[in-house]
Design an enzyme around this catalytic site. Structure first.
Site, short mmCIF file in Angstrom:
data_model
loop_
_atom_site.label_atom_id
_atom_site.label_comp_id
_atom_site.label_asym_id
_atom_site.label_seq_id
_atom_site.Cartn_x
_atom_site.Cartn_y
_atom_site.Cartn_z
N TRP A 77 0.85 -1.19 0.00
CA TRP A 77 0.00 0.00 0.00
C TRP A 77 0.89 1.26 0.00
CZ3 TRP A 77 -0.28 4.08 3.42
CH2 TRP A 77 -1.31 4.98 3.18
N ASP A 125 -16.41 11.13 -2.55
CA ASP A 125 -15.80 9.86 -2.16
C ASP A 125 -16.60 9.25 -1.01
OD1 ASP A 125 -13.40 8.03 -1.16
OD2 ASP A 125 -12.80 8.80 -3.11
N ASP A 126 -15.95 8.53 -0.15
CA ASP A 126 -16.55 7.81 0.98
C ASP A 126 -17.35 8.77 1.88
OD1 ASP A 126 -17.00 5.83 2.79
OD2 ASP A 126 -14.90 5.29 3.04
N LYS A 186 -16.55 5.25 -8.61
CA LYS A 186 -15.24 4.81 -8.12
C LYS A 186 -15.49 3.58 -7.26
CE LYS A 186 -11.36 6.22 -5.19
NZ LYS A 186 -10.84 7.26 -4.30
N TRP A 187 -15.02 2.43 -7.73
CA TRP A 187 -15.34 1.13 -7.11
C TRP A 187 -14.14 0.68 -6.29
CZ3 TRP A 187 -19.58 -2.21 -9.04
CH2 TRP A 187 -19.60 -3.48 -8.47
N ASP A 188 -14.27 0.80 -4.98
CA ASP A 188 -13.13 0.57 -4.08
C ASP A 188 -13.22 -0.83 -3.46
OD1 ASP A 188 -10.89 1.10 -2.54
OD2 ASP A 188 -11.74 2.88 -1.57
N ASN A 190 -11.28 -2.30 0.15
CA ASN A 190 -10.26 -1.87 1.12
C ASN A 190 -9.74 -2.94 2.04
OD1 ASN A 190 -9.56 0.98 0.84
ND2 ASN A 190 -11.77 1.22 0.86
N CYS A 216 -10.43 0.79 -7.84
CA CYS A 216 -9.57 1.23 -6.75
C CYS A 216 -9.54 0.09 -5.75
CB CYS A 216 -10.21 2.48 -6.12
SG CYS A 216 -9.47 3.04 -4.58
N ASP A 260 -2.72 5.53 -3.16
CA ASP A 260 -3.10 6.58 -2.21
C ASP A 260 -1.94 7.52 -1.95
OD1 ASP A 260 -5.71 5.82 -1.89
OD2 ASP A 260 -5.36 4.60 -0.12
#
Ligand code: DGJ
Length: 730
Positions: free
Chosen positions: A196, A363-364, A473-475, A477, A523, A545
């Protein structure tokens, strides 16, 4: 190859039908005596033959030039040994190669034999494809090996289709996509590695006898994206040397093994990572592996990238909007994190519009209960406390400013603190008697379940139909853990990781069918999901990031080995990774070498900063067709010293743009390296043409001068940068 095999095989040099590559019908030719096939591309030859025992063996894969000398076929086989070097290596008899096919039959026999049965030359999407059918002589397993040839790009796509034609199930313990067998040599491997915030760092290593594996077991590829390049030791450079390269179309767990044998031959094999996975092939059922791509370039790593970039843009990415330029976007993550509301997003959107942004992305943090990363994932409805009127009124105002609107989602995940988890605790991956391991306070949904897939399709479709959203935007995490599916039958439980990826592709493809003008950005906690499978569906990728502009030069340099600039999203931010404080101009230049975005709190930018940003974005729009559609030349690697340079040029060499960067100008970097390297040589220009230079360097020079003497290195000091545009004058 086993010693026994070596002793008993002898080499028969046989005449084969050879024809130059001048039409697609000649791309694949057949040989008789022995039965075999020759697949030709512009620069490479791939030859297969059927050995005396019926096994299809690799004869040659490499340059056209070396082929004429090496053209020979081993066909005689000691029947007590059998052919152990196989084009589709299988577990059975002597296992001298990393196997592509490992199965268990209903009577518990774990060995197979795959014998040549038939072939066909097909045309798939306008390109020839050799299908070679193999059969187990005793059991009902059929394997069709496909090799589709893209001659102009020197690329072969390989995949297998396994079929069960008996009346009992066959357990597939391993089905790799394809294998190649390279000539005897000593090889270097170049691949990408990282973590990361440090994705896509270029690694180079000598391959010694044994197996080198690059892989993912966590569904994330920060550690290794699926890309490799190998070439004869010490000979593979940016602009020269033979390079065999490749990549894989799979967004779950995968592996690529490079096995160097005592003979000096190198096997490269890749596909789904079957560790912890098995597929039960029921009677009459087929299993199709994802595609692995192999290519050959005789013009070094740069040549390998050119072919891969073109392949991805023209053959992997199939959506109509693929030909369109990617918009300049603004993303509010670093400005507002989870703490979003209409007023503040509109204030950002207004400034974004003023500086020339085309797409505003929230975003989030916009959905129910999402005040931090502890809650909300899974409930894809708007947070009414933050947006009492819903999203659409805000979107309308953003559209009225002249901006498209985009939104962040992380569909494959759920927080235990969510309505979805409370209603369906069994919808995650888990084992009943084991800890449900969390990462970022979230669990991974079991998308292998059709009901989970249907739920996501419904809720995301609702979101997209109720709101004028033009960008997702398909994240993702967190990595995979505890991939249990206790309610499924035992056989299906072992298939979970493959079914997950199939359903993921189905979900995205279905959304794209329903909402064809929505652009998708992939993402995964930065750049943790970059592979040919996801790029067949998604239009661009969040690269990392880490938005430090110098680190980004390194991350982008690696990314460009495997993927084109049109996918490489790069934001200008004020994030302070190293307390180095590069100028706004330098930060813009670093991001303008990809798909430009801005991701900072614009309300904190001074008028002067906003004006400079507007100028930069204007300039980007001018050079964007070159950056996004041009041929990439990595002129100076940021890993080699204190500078970096990358050039994008039209295929005909009429126009180019060059980005130049001084990173840290230290004594170490600025004395010997600079003296040795006072200019940078450009590539891909017309040597006989004159070019007009503009933007940060004005003048005229011939292509010959620019390519052979070079553009003088005119930057001075830390974090200085420049963009030079070149246009043919006649
Ligand atoms: C990780 C991504 O890489 C970031 O850009 C941001 O979208 C956060 N997730 C949001 O949670």
């Amino acid at each position: 190859m086993s010693e026994l095999t070596k002793v008993f095989l002898f080499v028969a040099w046989l005449g084969v039908i050879t024809a130059p590559l001048n039409s697609s019908a000649e791309t694949i030719t057949t040989t008789e005596n022995p039965t075999g096939w020759i697949l030709r591309t512009q620069s490479s030859v791939y030859q297969l033959a059927v050995a005396g025992d019926g096994i299809v063996i690799p004869v040659y894969y490499g340059s056209q030039g070396n082929y004429t000398e090496l053209n020979g076929v081993r066909t005689h086989v000691n029947p007590k040994v059998g052919s152990t070097i196989r084009d589709v290596p299988f577990r059975g008899g002597y296992v001298d190669m990393t196997p592509a096919v490992e199965v268990i039959f209903a009577d518990h026999t774990r060995d197979t034999e795959l014998i040549y049965e038939a072939y066909e030359i097909l045309e798939l999407d306008g390109f020839p494809c050799l299908r070679v059918d193999l059969k187990d002589p005793v059991y009902g397993l059929r394997v069709s090996s496909h090799i589709r040839v893209l001659p102009q790009l020197d690329i072969l796509e390989k995949w297998l289709v396994l079929k069960n034609v008996e009346d009992k199930p066959i357990l597939v313990e391993n089905a790799q996509s394809g294998s190649v067998y390279l000539p005897r040599d000593e090889y270097d491997l170049v691949h990408l590695a990282g973590r990361w915030g440090q994705e896509n760092l270029v690694k180079r290593t000598r391959l010694t006898q044994g197996v080198k594996t690059i892989q993912t077991r966590s569904f994330r590829n920060h550690e290794n994206p699926p890309w490799f390049a190998v070439g004869p030791a010490e000979q593979m450079s940016e602009t020269g040397g033979s390079v065999w390269f490749g990549s894989l179309a799979w967004s779950g767990n995968w592996r690529i093994d490079l096995e160097q044998f005592d003979s000096g031959n190198l096997q490269i094999i890749g596909g789904i990572n079957f560790g912890d996975t098995a597929w039960t092939l029921d009677p009459e059922e087929e299993f199709t592996t994802p595609k692995i791509v192999f290519g050959f370039a005789s013009d070094g790593l740069g040549g390998a990238s050119h072919r891969m970039h073109e392949y991805i843009l023209d053959h992997v990415m199939r959506k109509p909007q693929n030909s369109q330029l990617r918009p300049v976007l603004y993303n509010s993550w670093y400005a507002t994190t989870f703490n979003v509301n209409e007023e503040q997003q509109l204030a950002l959107a207004k400034i974004a519009k003023e500086i020339g942004v085309e797409l505003f992305v929230i975003d989030d943090g916009w959905f129910k209960g999402r005040n931090d990363d502890h809650a909300g994932l899974g409930d894809w409805t708007v947070d009414e406390k933050k947006f009492p009127n819903g999203l659409q009124p805000m979107i309308q105002k953003i559209n009225d400013l002249g901006l498209d609107f985009g939104i962040w989602v992380e569909p494959e995940m759920v927080n235990p603190d969510s309505d979805l988890f409370r209603a369906h605790p069994d919808w995650t991956f888990y084992y009943p008697n084991r800890t449900r391991h969390e990462s970022r306070n979230q669990l991974m949904l079991n998308l292998a379940r059709r009901d989970v897939c249907d739920y996501l399709l419904d809720s995301l479709s609702r979101l997209l139909s109720e709101n004028n959203i033009k960008f997702i935007k398909w994240d993702r995490n967190r990595p995979l853990s505890d991939p249990g599916w206790p309610s499924a039958d035992p056989a299906t439980q072992r298939e979970a990781q493959i079914r997950f990826v199939h359903n993921l592709y189905h979900l995205i493809a279905e959304l794209e069918k329903r909402f064809p003008d929505v652009l998708f950005e992939v993402c995964s906690g930065g750049g943790g999901r970059t592979d040919l499978g996801i790029f067949s569906l998604m239009d661009q990728a969040w690269t990392s990031d880490n938005t430090d502009p110098v680190d980004r030069l390194m991350i982008q340099h690696g990314f460009l080995h495997a993927f084109p600039a049109k996918l490489m999203v790069a934001w200008v931010t004020d994030e302070d990774w190293h307390r180095a404080r590069p100028s706004l101009k330098f930060r813009f230049h670093s991001s303008m070498a990809g798909v430009l975005g801005v991701g900072t709190d614009l309300t904190r930018w001074s008028q002067e900063e906003r004006e400079q940003a507007a100028e930069m974005i204007d300039l980007y729009k001018e050079i964007r067709p070159l950056v996004q559609n041009g041929v990439t030349h990595r002129l100076l690697s940021p890993f080699d010293g204190n500078r970096a340079a990358v050039e994008y040029v039209t295929p005909d060499g009429d126009e180019a743009v060059v980005f130049l960067f001084n990173t840290w100008e230290t004594l170490q970097g600025s004395t010997p390296t600079s003296l040795k390297n006072p200019s940078v040589r450009l590539r891909g220009l017309d040597p006989n043409a004159e070019y007009l230079l503009s933007i940060d360097r004005k003048g005229r020079a011939t292509g010959n001068t620019l390519m052979n003497i070079g553009l003088p290195w005119f930057l001075n000091g830390n974090f200085s940068s420049a963009i030079v545009r070149l246009q043919k004058t006649d």
